[in-house]
Design an enzyme around this catalytic site. Structure first.
Site, PDB file in Angstrom:
ATOM      1  N   LYS A 291       0.411  -7.245   3.656  1.00  0.00           N
ATOM      2  CA  LYS A 291       0.655  -7.186   5.103  1.00  0.00           C
ATOM      3  C   LYS A 291       0.933  -8.596   5.662  1.00  0.00           C
ATOM      4  O   LYS A 291       0.769  -9.590   4.962  1.00  0.00           O
ATOM      5  CB  LYS A 291      -0.535  -6.546   5.811  1.00  0.00           C
ATOM      6  CG  LYS A 291      -0.726  -5.071   5.434  1.00  0.00           C
ATOM      7  CD  LYS A 291       0.483  -4.231   5.814  1.00  0.00           C
ATOM      8  CE  LYS A 291       0.295  -2.746   5.610  1.00  0.00           C
ATOM      9  NZ  LYS A 291       0.221  -2.336   4.201  1.00  0.00           N
TER      10      LYS A 291
HETATM   11  C1  LIG Z   1       1.603   2.611   8.565  1.00  0.00           C
HETATM   12  C2  LIG Z   1       0.355   2.337   7.793  1.00  0.00           C
HETATM   13  N1  LIG Z   1      -0.790   2.870   8.225  1.00  0.00           N
HETATM   14  C3  LIG Z   1      -1.952   2.649   7.591  1.00  0.00           C
HETATM   15  C4  LIG Z   1      -2.014   1.891   6.456  1.00  0.00           C
HETATM   16  C5  LIG Z   1      -3.305   1.773   5.723  1.00  0.00           C
HETATM   17  O1  LIG Z   1      -3.809   0.509   5.547  1.00  0.00           O
HETATM   18  P1  LIG Z   1      -4.729   0.159   4.294  1.00  0.00           P
HETATM   19  O2  LIG Z   1      -3.856   0.088   3.104  1.00  0.00           O
HETATM   20  O3  LIG Z   1      -5.322  -1.147   4.685  1.00  0.00           O
HETATM   21  O4  LIG Z   1      -5.755   1.223   4.175  1.00  0.00           O
HETATM   22  C6  LIG Z   1      -0.840   1.282   5.975  1.00  0.00           C
HETATM   23  C7  LIG Z   1      -0.910   0.371   4.821  1.00  0.00           C
HETATM   24  O5  LIG Z   1      -0.370   0.362   3.830  1.00  0.00           O
HETATM   25  C8  LIG Z   1       0.378   1.535   6.643  1.00  0.00           C
HETATM   26  O6  LIG Z   1       1.533   1.008   6.199  1.00  0.00           O
END
Ligand SMILES: Cc1ncc(COP(=O)(O)O)c(C=O)c1O
Length: 465
Positions: A291
């Site tokens: 990210k």
């Molecule tokens: C649009 C979106 N929502 C939620 C997430 C979830 O984040 P995490 O991977 O930190 O759980 C991601 C991450 O990849 C994402 O791209």
């Protein structure tokens, strides 16, 4: 090291011995004061022979013209930036100009990743500071600093740090009392975490289509999908593009719906001058390693509501009563972030603007290098929104051929997300989807890292022209 050097007036035989002395395949040429004054690569050497020079002939000044050099102490990223498809060996000199080392980077054989966290001294120092303080779990100064710093950056009153971005969405849904029997409208083009969190909360996701042009959830499709069970909308600022927040907030107001902005991919993006994550009842972010800023794994929920902030904190910590320790009024979770993660996050937050402008530059460099091949349609920008480049995005009718060539040449590539509605596990939640299907077939992410060799990618893709 010493053997790969020779004097400016050495014979070609001595130059060849120097070239063969080290894996660099380069002779480093010194002047009478032992200062570096040029390099001769194995390629240069072959060209000298072809020009008719013999092994016993001496080097002349024109045989080792321009060369690229780095200084002792330069960072890895700076060394990488000096290399490209043609320049692979960089001599490193000290203050006096003496050769002390060299750096080799072969873009042909090295893998170019799609993303890479930008970690430097500040992250390391913070991490060591948190470690040596022994506050390595979910209490410590960095948690507060990161929550306050990131929420302030987004222009929101409170930040509640979590262990990842998926549980941040789940926590927000639970804190807003969304669950069994409630419908939650989400876009078809997103990472599965958005829908998984809704299902995990026992609510019913309703998948709607996205706009063809900006790729974000379509307000028109939201309107069509509303029923008397609809409780919330989760707009996703997908691929760094802000959703049409005026239209979405107006619909939410009219139908008394909650809005949770999934901003996992859009740290720093803006809509009409306001940061994403500052519009809804709550918003969520991810700090996964790919990210815009990272804490390794990590997430955050932001809200302006005093009451929601309190509830998020209680639910994040097992539902424990804040006044009476080990007394639980409701079922909660352990969704806490550690002080170690937050320590990295604080350092990342300091350089978020640098990361964003670097990503913008990478996108511009792709456009400059590849535009005239006519293969790509780039992500759109809008005058009333500031999109951020999370990963460089493009659409192409020839996406699969491009992917094949990139992969063959060890250049990482990512197709757009599959539409949620295409996957059997989610298809029963499908309401509408045409654009998401189209975009998913054409869309791709290109490596968004410093070591991209644009000229090489251009050469590779020229075959499709
Ligand atoms: C649009 C979106 N929502 C939620 C997430 C979830 O984040 P995490 O991977 O930190 O759980 C991601 C991450 O990849 C994402 O791209």
């Amino acid at each position: 090291m010493k053997d790969s050097t020779c004097l400016y007036n050495a014979s070609l035989r001595e130059v060849l011995e120097a070239i063969n002395a080290e894996p660099a395949g380069t002779a480093f040429i010194k002047d009478d004061d032992e200062k570096l004054c040029g390099i001769v690569t194995d390629g240069d050497f072959r060209r000298l022979l072809l020009k008719g020079k013999g092994l016993e002939d001496a080097l002349s000044k024109s045989d080792f013209g321009d060369y690229v050099v780095a200084n002792q102490g330069d960072r890895f990223e700076d060394l990488l930036k000096k290399t490209n498809f043609k320049i692979r060996t960089i001599p490193i000199i000290d203050d006096q100009g003496h050769l002390v080392d060299y750096f080799i980077y072969n873009h042909k054989t090295r893998f170019t990743p799609i993303a890479e966290p930008s970690l430097a001294n500040e992250e390391f120092n913070n991490l060591m500071d948190a470690y040596s303080s022994t506050w390595i779990s979910s209490r410590g100064k960095y948690i507060d600093q990161f929550e306050e710093g990131f929420s302030a950056y987004c222009g929101v009153k409170y930040g509640v740090a979590t262990s990842n971005g998926t549980v941040a969405i789940h926590l927000a849904l639970k804190a807003l009392d969304i669950g069994e029997g409630d419908e939650v409208i989400i876009p078809d083009l997103t990472f599965a975490a958005t829908i998984n969190a809704v299902i995990l909360a026992n609510a019913t996701p309703v998948i709607v289509d996205v706009n063809e042009e900006d790729w974000t959830i379509s307000p028109e499709e939201i309107k069509k999908a509303i029923t008397d069970k609809t409780k919330a909308i989760i707009p996703v600022h997908v691929y760094g593009q802000a959703c049409d927040m005026d239209a979405i907030m107006a619909i939410a107001k009219e139908h008394n719906l909650k809005v949770i902005e999934d901003s996992a991919e859009a740290h720093g993006a803006e809509y009409k001058g306001k940061k994403v994550g500052s519009f809804g009842d709550a918003s969520t972010f991810s700090f996964f390693a790919n990210k815009i800023i990272t804490t390794g794994e990590g997430g955050m929920v932001l809200t302006n509501s005093d009451q929601l902030n309190e509830r998020l904190r209680v639910l994040r910590d097992h539902g424990m009563n804040k006044e009476k320790r080990y007394w639980h009024d409701e079922v909660g979770f352990n969704y806490r972030m550690t002080n170690l993660q937050a320590a990295i996050g604080c350092a990342q937050l300091h350089k978020i603007e640098d990361i964003l402008s670097n990503h913008n530059k990478i996108e511009e460099d792709y456009k400059t290098a590849l535009d005239d091949l006519g293969l790509f349609k780039w992500q759109k920008t809008y005058s009333d929104r500031k999109k951020v480049v999370w990963l460089v995005c493009a659409l192409s009718e020839r996406r699969d051929e491009i992917a094949e060539l990139l992969i063959k040449n060890k250049i990482d590539y990512r197709p757009f997300f599959y539409p949620l509605s295409d996957m059997p596990v989610y298809s029963k939640y499908h309401f509408s989807s045409t654009n998401a299907k189209k975009l998913s077939k054409l869309g791709m992410n290109l490596p968004t890292v410093d070591q991209v060799d644009y000229q090489r990618i251009r050469d590779i893709l020229s075959e499709l022209k």
